[in-house]
Motif scaffolding. Structure first.
Motif, PDB file in Angstrom:
ATOM      1  N   ARG A 133      43.097  31.170 -13.500  1.00  0.00           N
ATOM      2  CA  ARG A 133      43.513  31.179 -14.656  1.00  0.00           C
ATOM      3  C   ARG A 133      43.155  32.575 -15.512  1.00  0.00           C
ATOM      4  NH1 ARG A 133      40.426  27.018 -15.370  1.00  0.00           N
ATOM      5  NH2 ARG A 133      41.707  25.375 -14.708  1.00  0.00           N
ATOM      6  N   TYR A 134      42.177  33.348 -15.037  1.00  0.00           N
ATOM      7  CA  TYR A 134      41.872  34.490 -15.729  1.00  0.00           C
ATOM      8  C   TYR A 134      42.621  35.475 -15.075  1.00  0.00           C
ATOM      9  CZ  TYR A 134      39.420  38.953 -16.652  1.00  0.00           C
ATOM     10  OH  TYR A 134      39.099  40.191 -16.930  1.00  0.00           O
ATOM     11  N   HIS A 135      43.189  35.619 -13.827  1.00  0.00           N
ATOM     12  CA  HIS A 135      44.060  36.781 -13.137  1.00  0.00           C
ATOM     13  C   HIS A 135      45.484  36.671 -13.802  1.00  0.00           C
ATOM     14  CE1 HIS A 135      41.023  37.419  -9.865  1.00  0.00           C
ATOM     15  NE2 HIS A 135      41.457  38.605 -10.377  1.00  0.00           N
ATOM     16  N   ARG A 136      45.866  35.101 -14.145  1.00  0.00           N
ATOM     17  CA  ARG A 136      47.354  34.907 -14.663  1.00  0.00           C
ATOM     18  C   ARG A 136      47.224  35.170 -16.274  1.00  0.00           C
ATOM     19  NH1 ARG A 136      48.025  30.575 -17.782  1.00  0.00           N
ATOM     20  NH2 ARG A 136      46.803  29.420 -16.529  1.00  0.00           N
ATOM     21  N   ARG A 137      46.058  35.053 -16.903  1.00  0.00           N
ATOM     22  CA  ARG A 137      46.311  35.299 -18.481  1.00  0.00           C
ATOM     23  C   ARG A 137      46.260  36.748 -18.644  1.00  0.00           C
ATOM     24  NH1 ARG A 137      41.805  30.714 -20.062  1.00  0.00           N
ATOM     25  NH2 ARG A 137      43.308  28.913 -20.488  1.00  0.00           N
ATOM     26  N   VAL A 138      45.514  37.547 -18.006  1.00  0.00           N
ATOM     27  CA  VAL A 138      45.219  38.883 -18.330  1.00  0.00           C
ATOM     28  C   VAL A 138      46.591  39.792 -18.219  1.00  0.00           C
ATOM     29  CG1 VAL A 138      42.917  39.129 -17.733  1.00  0.00           C
ATOM     30  CG2 VAL A 138      44.618  39.717 -15.848  1.00  0.00           C
ATOM     31  N   ILE A 172      31.312  27.774 -17.148  1.00  0.00           N
ATOM     32  CA  ILE A 172      32.701  26.956 -17.861  1.00  0.00           C
ATOM     33  C   ILE A 172      32.606  26.708 -19.129  1.00  0.00           C
ATOM     34  CG2 ILE A 172      33.669  24.651 -18.008  1.00  0.00           C
ATOM     35  CD1 ILE A 172      33.228  24.425 -14.861  1.00  0.00           C
ATOM     36  N   THR A 173      31.200  26.632 -19.815  1.00  0.00           N
ATOM     37  CA  THR A 173      30.995  26.411 -21.114  1.00  0.00           C
ATOM     38  C   THR A 173      31.235  27.758 -21.799  1.00  0.00           C
ATOM     39  OG1 THR A 173      29.203  24.743 -20.753  1.00  0.00           O
ATOM     40  CG2 THR A 173      29.119  25.959 -22.735  1.00  0.00           C
ATOM     41  N   LEU A 174      30.783  28.805 -21.676  1.00  0.00           N
ATOM     42  CA  LEU A 174      31.268  30.046 -21.944  1.00  0.00           C
ATOM     43  C   LEU A 174      32.641  30.471 -21.863  1.00  0.00           C
ATOM     44  CD1 LEU A 174      28.114  32.034 -20.843  1.00  0.00           C
ATOM     45  CD2 LEU A 174      28.398  31.141 -22.938  1.00  0.00           C
ATOM     46  N   HIS A 175      33.223  30.176 -20.889  1.00  0.00           N
ATOM     47  CA  HIS A 175      34.641  30.483 -20.843  1.00  0.00           C
ATOM     48  C   HIS A 175      35.602  29.697 -22.008  1.00  0.00           C
ATOM     49  CE1 HIS A 175      38.222  31.229 -17.848  1.00  0.00           C
ATOM     50  NE2 HIS A 175      38.459  31.822 -18.958  1.00  0.00           N
ATOM     51  N   ARG A 176      35.120  28.323 -22.121  1.00  0.00           N
ATOM     52  CA  ARG A 176      35.906  27.455 -23.081  1.00  0.00           C
ATOM     53  C   ARG A 176      35.627  28.113 -24.503  1.00  0.00           C
ATOM     54  NH1 ARG A 176      36.814  26.011 -18.924  1.00  0.00           N
ATOM     55  NH2 ARG A 176      38.257  27.699 -19.112  1.00  0.00           N
ATOM     56  N   ARG A 177      34.406  28.721 -24.800  1.00  0.00           N
ATOM     57  CA  ARG A 177      33.956  29.289 -25.930  1.00  0.00           C
ATOM     58  C   ARG A 177      34.781  30.613 -26.251  1.00  0.00           C
ATOM     59  NH1 ARG A 177      27.730  30.625 -26.591  1.00  0.00           N
ATOM     60  NH2 ARG A 177      27.705  28.308 -26.389  1.00  0.00           N
ATOM     61  N   VAL A 178      35.066  31.504 -25.238  1.00  0.00           N
ATOM     62  CA  VAL A 178      35.830  32.474 -25.232  1.00  0.00           C
ATOM     63  C   VAL A 178      37.408  32.105 -25.740  1.00  0.00           C
ATOM     64  CG1 VAL A 178      37.206  34.398 -23.958  1.00  0.00           C
ATOM     65  CG2 VAL A 178      34.647  33.990 -23.824  1.00  0.00           C
ATOM     66  N   GLU A 179      37.877  31.054 -25.253  1.00  0.00           N
ATOM     67  CA  GLU A 179      39.118  30.576 -25.565  1.00  0.00           C
ATOM     68  C   GLU A 179      39.040  29.960 -27.061  1.00  0.00           C
ATOM     69  OE1 GLU A 179      40.140  28.639 -21.002  1.00  0.00           O
ATOM     70  OE2 GLU A 179      39.544  27.522 -22.650  1.00  0.00           O
ATOM     71  N   ARG A 180      38.186  29.368 -27.400  1.00  0.00           N
ATOM     72  CA  ARG A 180      38.157  28.915 -28.814  1.00  0.00           C
ATOM     73  C   ARG A 180      38.052  30.115 -29.831  1.00  0.00           C
ATOM     74  NH1 ARG A 180      34.575  25.027 -26.684  1.00  0.00           N
ATOM     75  NH2 ARG A 180      32.973  26.314 -27.465  1.00  0.00           N
ATOM     76  N   LEU A 217      43.184  41.213 -24.412  1.00  0.00           N
ATOM     77  CA  LEU A 217      41.859  40.962 -25.266  1.00  0.00           C
ATOM     78  C   LEU A 217      41.031  39.899 -24.550  1.00  0.00           C
ATOM     79  CD1 LEU A 217      40.162  41.125 -27.758  1.00  0.00           C
ATOM     80  CD2 LEU A 217      41.646  39.661 -28.969  1.00  0.00           C
ATOM     81  N   TYR A 218      41.871  38.794 -24.084  1.00  0.00           N
ATOM     82  CA  TYR A 218      41.224  37.968 -23.395  1.00  0.00           C
ATOM     83  C   TYR A 218      40.497  38.300 -22.094  1.00  0.00           C
ATOM     84  CZ  TYR A 218      40.753  34.323 -19.914  1.00  0.00           C
ATOM     85  OH  TYR A 218      40.395  33.339 -18.594  1.00  0.00           O
ATOM     86  N   GLY A 219      40.993  39.481 -21.553  1.00  0.00           N
ATOM     87  CA  GLY A 219      40.484  39.978 -20.285  1.00  0.00           C
ATOM     88  C   GLY A 219      39.225  40.701 -20.496  1.00  0.00           C
ATOM     89  N   ILE A 220      38.835  41.481 -21.866  1.00  0.00           N
ATOM     90  CA  ILE A 220      37.733  41.928 -22.183  1.00  0.00           C
ATOM     91  C   ILE A 220      36.639  40.606 -22.518  1.00  0.00           C
ATOM     92  CG2 ILE A 220      36.877  43.213 -24.188  1.00  0.00           C
ATOM     93  CD1 ILE A 220      39.504  44.774 -24.353  1.00  0.00           C
ATOM     94  N   GLU A 221      37.380  39.855 -23.426  1.00  0.00           N
ATOM     95  CA  GLU A 221      36.130  38.877 -23.697  1.00  0.00           C
ATOM     96  C   GLU A 221      35.582  38.013 -22.720  1.00  0.00           C
ATOM     97  OE1 GLU A 221      34.895  38.458 -26.729  1.00  0.00           O
ATOM     98  OE2 GLU A 221      36.442  39.538 -28.009  1.00  0.00           O
ATOM     99  N   ALA A 222      36.385  37.719 -21.611  1.00  0.00           N
ATOM    100  CA  ALA A 222      36.316  36.788 -20.647  1.00  0.00           C
ATOM    101  C   ALA A 222      35.545  37.636 -19.400  1.00  0.00           C
ATOM    102  CB  ALA A 222      37.389  35.950 -20.349  1.00  0.00           C
ATOM    103  N   ALA A 223      35.725  38.664 -19.218  1.00  0.00           N
ATOM    104  CA  ALA A 223      35.263  39.334 -18.023  1.00  0.00           C
ATOM    105  C   ALA A 223      33.820  39.180 -17.681  1.00  0.00           C
ATOM    106  CB  ALA A 223      35.592  40.817 -18.222  1.00  0.00           C
ATOM    107  N   PRO A 224      32.933  39.275 -18.814  1.00  0.00           N
ATOM    108  CA  PRO A 224      31.566  39.040 -18.722  1.00  0.00           C
ATOM    109  C   PRO A 224      31.369  37.794 -18.002  1.00  0.00           C
ATOM    110  CG  PRO A 224      31.736  40.191 -20.619  1.00  0.00           C
ATOM    111  CD  PRO A 224      33.052  39.813 -20.162  1.00  0.00           C
TER     112      PRO A 224
END
Length: 285
Positions: free
Chosen positions: A151-156, A258-266, A206-213
């Motif tokens: 999901r991450y590699h596709r979205r970035v 998983i919880t933190l990833h969904r938080r980044v999405e929101r 932007l998603y890549g920056i937020e979700a990378a950690p």
């Protein structure tokens, strides 16, 4: 056929350090020789299974530290082979669904050999029960983690999906992909935001920056970390600790990730445009 450069299919920001500085560099160095010899990607996958089998045999003597070291070395050789097969497939243009299936079966086969060899060497009912529970948790953790990585590699790259994909292929592959894609449904609000964005590449960056950690944290679920945990457990003379690591800490890593990833999405489905958000993020770096 061409020798591939450092693998652009993986985002370095979320890679395990052992992959960045040991496993992948070693695999890349082996590619030219493999191409000259005409070694196929599928044969490397099978060779990896054999290397993992040697590691499993070594770990049956976990009560002797030297065998734990041998098990670690052959596990590393397997991880290198696991990276090499994909590099050969991409370099030769022979990547296929069959190759992906074989690679996955060999990878899971290695862990099956490791788990069973340990249970046999301990030889108690308690060990077999613990092994089966850990194996089940491992399967779920790995599948969900790989889904998050994909999901991450596709979205970035600014690529969104219209709807969750329907798993295809062999029964085991469909089952694995069903688990891996199970979070697509709860992730669809961000997918829709990405699809209708005026600048999906900017939103993807932007998603890549937020979700990378978050993804870096979830790298604790890689095969590399499991191999390290197995080695340490055997080195201290209690392989059961490895299974408990699978059952408790790694499950917590999965749930938190998983919880933190969904938080980044929101967070990224708000009203601020991607270009404004991205400029703010870059201004803070």
């Amino acid at each position: 056929m061409t020798t591939p450069p450092p693998d652009g299919s993986r985002d370095r920001r979320i890679e395990d350090p052992s992959n960045l500085y040991l496993i992948h560099p070693a695999a890349r160095r082996a590619v030219p020789a493999a191409l000259r010899l005409g070694v196929s990607a599928n044969s490397v996958s099978v060779m990896g299974l054999l290397l993992g089998g040697i590691a499993a045999f070594a770990y049956t003597h976990w009560d002797q530290p030297i065998f734990a070291v041998v098990g670690l070395l052959f596990s590393i050789f397997w991880l290198i082979a696991d990276g090499l097969d994909g590099m050969i497939a991409r370099a030769t243009g022979t990547a296929s669904a069959l190759g992906r299936t074989l690679d996955g079966l060999c990878d899971h086969g290695v862990f099956a050999l490791l788990y069973i060899s340990l249970a046999l060497s301990i030889g108690t009912v308690e060990a077999w029960v613990l092994m089966l529970v850990a194996a089940g948790m491992h399967a779920v953790q790995s599948s969900l983690y790989e889904g998050e990585r994909a999901r991450y590699h596709r979205r970035v790259k600014g690529i969104a999906i219209d709807a969750p994909a329907t798993p295809k292929g062999m029964v085991l592959v469909r089952l694995y992909d069903s688990v891996a894609g199970s979070l697509d449904r709860v992730s669809m609000p961000f997918e829709r935001q990405l699809a209708r964005s005026g600048d999906p590449l900017a939103l993807g960056r932007l998603y890549g920056i937020e979700a990378a950690p978050v993804m870096k944290f979830m790298a604790l679920l890689t095969a590399n970390m499991r191999i390290l945990a197995l080695f340490v457990a055997c080195l201290v003379g209690n392989p059961r600790l490895f299974w408990w690591v699978e059952i408790v800490p790694m499950t917590l890593v999965l749930v938190i990730g998983i919880t933190l990833h969904r938080r980044v999405e929101r967070k990224l489905t708000g009203s601020i445009t991607p270009s404004i958000r991205l400029s703010k993020e870059q201004g803070n770096t």
